[in-house]
Write a protein that holds these residues in place. Structure first.
Motif, short mmCIF file in Angstrom:
data_model
loop_
_atom_site.label_atom_id
_atom_site.label_comp_id
_atom_site.label_asym_id
_atom_site.label_seq_id
_atom_site.Cartn_x
_atom_site.Cartn_y
_atom_site.Cartn_z
N ILE A 158 0.12 -32.80 -22.84
CA ILE A 158 -0.57 -31.96 -21.86
C ILE A 158 -1.97 -32.51 -21.59
CG2 ILE A 158 -1.48 -29.62 -21.39
CD1 ILE A 158 1.39 -29.29 -21.37
N ASP A 159 -2.62 -33.04 -22.67
CA ASP A 159 -3.97 -33.60 -22.48
C ASP A 159 -3.96 -34.72 -21.45
OD1 ASP A 159 -4.98 -31.85 -24.24
OD2 ASP A 159 -5.14 -33.26 -25.94
N LYS A 160 -2.95 -35.57 -21.51
CA LYS A 160 -2.86 -36.69 -20.55
C LYS A 160 -2.65 -36.15 -19.13
CE LYS A 160 -2.67 -40.54 -23.20
NZ LYS A 160 -3.99 -40.60 -23.79
N LEU A 161 -1.85 -35.08 -19.03
CA LEU A 161 -1.63 -34.44 -17.71
C LEU A 161 -2.96 -33.92 -17.18
CD1 LEU A 161 0.12 -33.02 -15.45
CD2 LEU A 161 0.34 -31.11 -17.02
N VAL A 162 -3.73 -33.28 -18.05
CA VAL A 162 -5.01 -32.71 -17.63
C VAL A 162 -5.97 -33.81 -17.17
CG1 VAL A 162 -7.03 -31.39 -18.38
CG2 VAL A 162 -4.74 -30.64 -19.02
N GLU A 163 -5.98 -34.94 -17.89
CA GLU A 163 -6.83 -36.09 -17.46
C GLU A 163 -6.45 -36.51 -16.05
OE1 GLU A 163 -6.50 -39.33 -20.25
OE2 GLU A 163 -7.16 -38.03 -21.91
N GLN A 164 -5.14 -36.58 -15.81
CA GLN A 164 -4.66 -36.99 -14.47
C GLN A 164 -5.05 -35.95 -13.42
OE1 GLN A 164 -3.24 -39.92 -13.31
NE2 GLN A 164 -3.59 -38.91 -11.34
N LEU A 165 -4.98 -34.66 -13.77
CA LEU A 165 -5.34 -33.61 -12.81
C LEU A 165 -6.81 -33.75 -12.39
CD1 LEU A 165 -3.41 -30.53 -14.27
CD2 LEU A 165 -2.88 -31.81 -12.21
N HIS A 166 -7.66 -34.15 -13.35
CA HIS A 166 -9.07 -34.39 -12.99
C HIS A 166 -9.18 -35.54 -12.00
CE1 HIS A 166 -11.21 -31.48 -15.41
NE2 HIS A 166 -10.38 -31.73 -16.43
N ARG A 167 -8.38 -36.59 -12.22
CA ARG A 167 -8.41 -37.74 -11.29
C ARG A 167 -7.87 -37.32 -9.91
NH1 ARG A 167 -7.16 -40.77 -16.05
NH2 ARG A 167 -4.93 -40.58 -15.70
N ASP A 168 -6.83 -36.49 -9.91
CA ASP A 168 -6.26 -36.01 -8.63
C ASP A 168 -7.31 -35.21 -7.86
OD1 ASP A 168 -3.78 -37.10 -9.23
OD2 ASP A 168 -2.98 -35.24 -10.07
N GLU A 169 -8.03 -34.39 -8.60
CA GLU A 169 -9.07 -33.57 -7.95
C GLU A 169 -10.13 -34.48 -7.32
OE1 GLU A 169 -10.88 -30.42 -10.29
OE2 GLU A 169 -12.56 -30.30 -8.89
N GLU A 170 -10.51 -35.53 -8.07
CA GLU A 170 -11.48 -36.49 -7.52
C GLU A 170 -10.95 -37.12 -6.24
OE1 GLU A 170 -13.00 -39.87 -9.92
OE2 GLU A 170 -13.20 -38.29 -11.45
N SER A 171 -9.67 -37.50 -6.26
CA SER A 171 -9.07 -38.14 -5.06
C SER A 171 -9.16 -37.20 -3.87
CB SER A 171 -7.60 -38.48 -5.27
OG SER A 171 -7.43 -39.23 -6.42
N VAL A 172 -8.86 -35.92 -4.08
CA VAL A 172 -8.91 -34.96 -2.95
C VAL A 172 -10.36 -34.83 -2.47
CG1 VAL A 172 -8.43 -32.62 -2.16
CG2 VAL A 172 -6.90 -33.70 -3.81
N ARG A 173 -11.29 -34.72 -3.41
CA ARG A 173 -12.70 -34.56 -3.00
C ARG A 173 -13.19 -35.77 -2.22
NH1 ARG A 173 -14.55 -29.78 -4.57
NH2 ARG A 173 -13.78 -28.91 -6.52
N LYS A 174 -12.72 -36.96 -2.60
CA LYS A 174 -13.11 -38.17 -1.85
C LYS A 174 -12.57 -38.10 -0.43
CE LYS A 174 -13.75 -41.89 -5.10
NZ LYS A 174 -12.84 -42.59 -5.99
N LEU A 175 -11.31 -37.65 -0.33
CA LEU A 175 -10.67 -37.58 0.99
C LEU A 175 -11.38 -36.65 1.95
CD1 LEU A 175 -6.86 -37.29 0.17
CD2 LEU A 175 -7.91 -38.98 1.67
N ILE A 176 -11.94 -35.57 1.40
CA ILE A 176 -12.48 -34.55 2.31
C ILE A 176 -13.97 -34.74 2.56
CG2 ILE A 176 -10.73 -32.89 1.67
CD1 ILE A 176 -12.53 -31.48 -0.18
N LYS A 177 -14.55 -35.74 1.87
CA LYS A 177 -16.01 -35.98 2.04
C LYS A 177 -16.37 -36.37 3.45
CE LYS A 177 -17.84 -38.27 -1.53
NZ LYS A 177 -18.31 -39.13 -2.37
#
Ligand SMILES: Cc1cc2nc3c(=O)[nH]c(=O)nc-3n(C[C@H](O)[C@H](O)[C@H](O)COP(=O)(O)O)c2cc1C
Ligand SMILES: Nc1ncnc2c1ncn2[C@@H]1O[C@H](COP(=O)(O)OP(=O)(O)O)[C@@H](O)[C@H]1O
Length: 309
Positions: A290-309
């Motif tokens: 689950i920890d690895k999943l959570v790390e990836q979710l943080h990266r996914d969130e970053e990707s979305v934030r980059k897209l909407i900047k």
């Protein structure tokens, strides 16, 4: 746009009409609709679209599985955004399928809907077994007092835009291509249901969505950046969404659709939400913890934030 179905007793004014299933109401459909509007304008007639709530192929063979770009109400919502005057909603029945093209033109188009000009999609056929073609429709039109016009085809980047082409793009997860041909982002709508309540414990609550119709095409499994409209489209947010079987946590037989909405913190159980697919981020992955999943979710969130900047 006035919807005329079997319950209405309005007799439409003389009109220019086109016929189709109009799944997705995409750019090709808009191009056809523009031609209907232009012809109606030129002749000072009303404009109309004749469509079917249930796909003719499904009526003929009820066990056919059909996944559509738009369900009935979504299609009507999109058609209503054009300035077409009438939408004739007609139940395709086995009896209707027995009508020849000439009978359809006479009893349905002329007598029932007051059609004076028929704009035919460049590849559209109708009438029993779709045996006849454009030349035949013109001949019957002359006899019945309906002018028949063939619409021009619409090409985008030399691609012949069609509902089935867009369905394939969505099936492959290519939501950018789908948006290019639809003219708007592909969307799903549904109610937020209860999940296993694990999301909140790992810092990413996810609204689990029960899509409102089984006939709606679901994009390929994976993670997407989406826009989220909560309850009657009043509020708009960005979110990251997963479609799949959640192999890290349960890998069950059911395909889940869940979205973590950015900068949002409200209980929205039982509310309806609309999900607009903007970008595909990645495939769904089975993580070792689950920890690895959570790390990836943080990266996914970053990707979305980059897209909407
Ligand atoms: C953006 C996003 C990406 C996800 N990616 C994966 C994934 O790659 N693999 C996976 O097993 N689950 C993935 N999930 C699903 C999580 O496992 C799930 O959201 C979490 O277990 C909480 O679910 P629940 O609160 O509905 O029980 C993803 C969820 C979101 C929102
Ligand atoms: N940022 C958010 N994104 C999605 N849902 C949220 C958010 N904040 C609060 N919620 C609420 O929390 C619920 C999801 O919490 P979660 O622990 O994942 O439970 P469940 O497994 O039932 O989906 C959503 O259905 C919604 O009502």
């Amino acid at each position: 746009m006035q919807i005329i179905d079997k319950k209405s007793n309005t007799i439409p004014s003389p009109c220019v009409a086109s016929i189709g299933f109009f799944d997705g109401v995409h750019k090709g459909h808009y191009y056809l609709i523009k031609q209907v509007l232009a012809e109606a304008n030129r002749r000072d007639l009303k404009s109309a679209l004749l469509t079917f709530p249930i796909h003719p192929a499904k009526v003929m063979r009820p066990d056919t599985v059909m996944e559509h770009l738009t369900i009935r109400d979504e299609k009507l919502e999109l058609l209503a955004k054009t300035s077409v005057d009438y939408c004739f909603l007609i139940d395709f029945t086995k009896e209707l399928s027995q009508l020849t093209a000439r009978e359809f033109m006479q009893f349905i188009l002329k007598d029932k809907y007051n059609v004076k000009v028929l704009v035919i999609g460049y590849d559209h056929r109708f009438g029993h077994n779709r045996e006849e073609g454009f030349e035949d429709y013109c001949r019957y039109g002359k006899e019945l007092g309906i002018e028949v016009i063939q619409a021009k085809a619409f090409y985008d980047d030399s691609v012949d835009v069609s509902s089935s082409y867009i369905r394939k793009a969505i099936d492959a997860g290519d939501v950018l291509l789908a948006e290019q041909y639809l003219g708007y982002p592909y969307f799903l709508e549904g109610k937020v249901i209860q999940g296993k309540q694990l999301g909140r414990t790992i810092g990413f609550p996810t609204a689990n969505v029960n899509v409102s119709s089984p006939d709606k095409l679901i994009p390929k499994d994976g993670v997407y950046a989406v826009k989220v409209l909560v309850e009657d489209n009043q509020e708009e947010y960005w979110g990251m969404l997963n479609i799949g079987h959640r192999p890290t946590v349960d890998d069950g037989p059911n395909r889940s659709i869940e979205v973590n909405i950015l900068d949002f913190n409200k209980d929205i159980y039982n509310k309806s939400i609309r999900l607009l697919f903007k970008h595909r981020l990645r495939d769904e992955v089975k993580f070792s913890s689950i920890d690895k999943l959570v790390e990836q979710l943080h990266r996914d969130e970053e990707s979305v934030r980059k897209l909407i900047k």
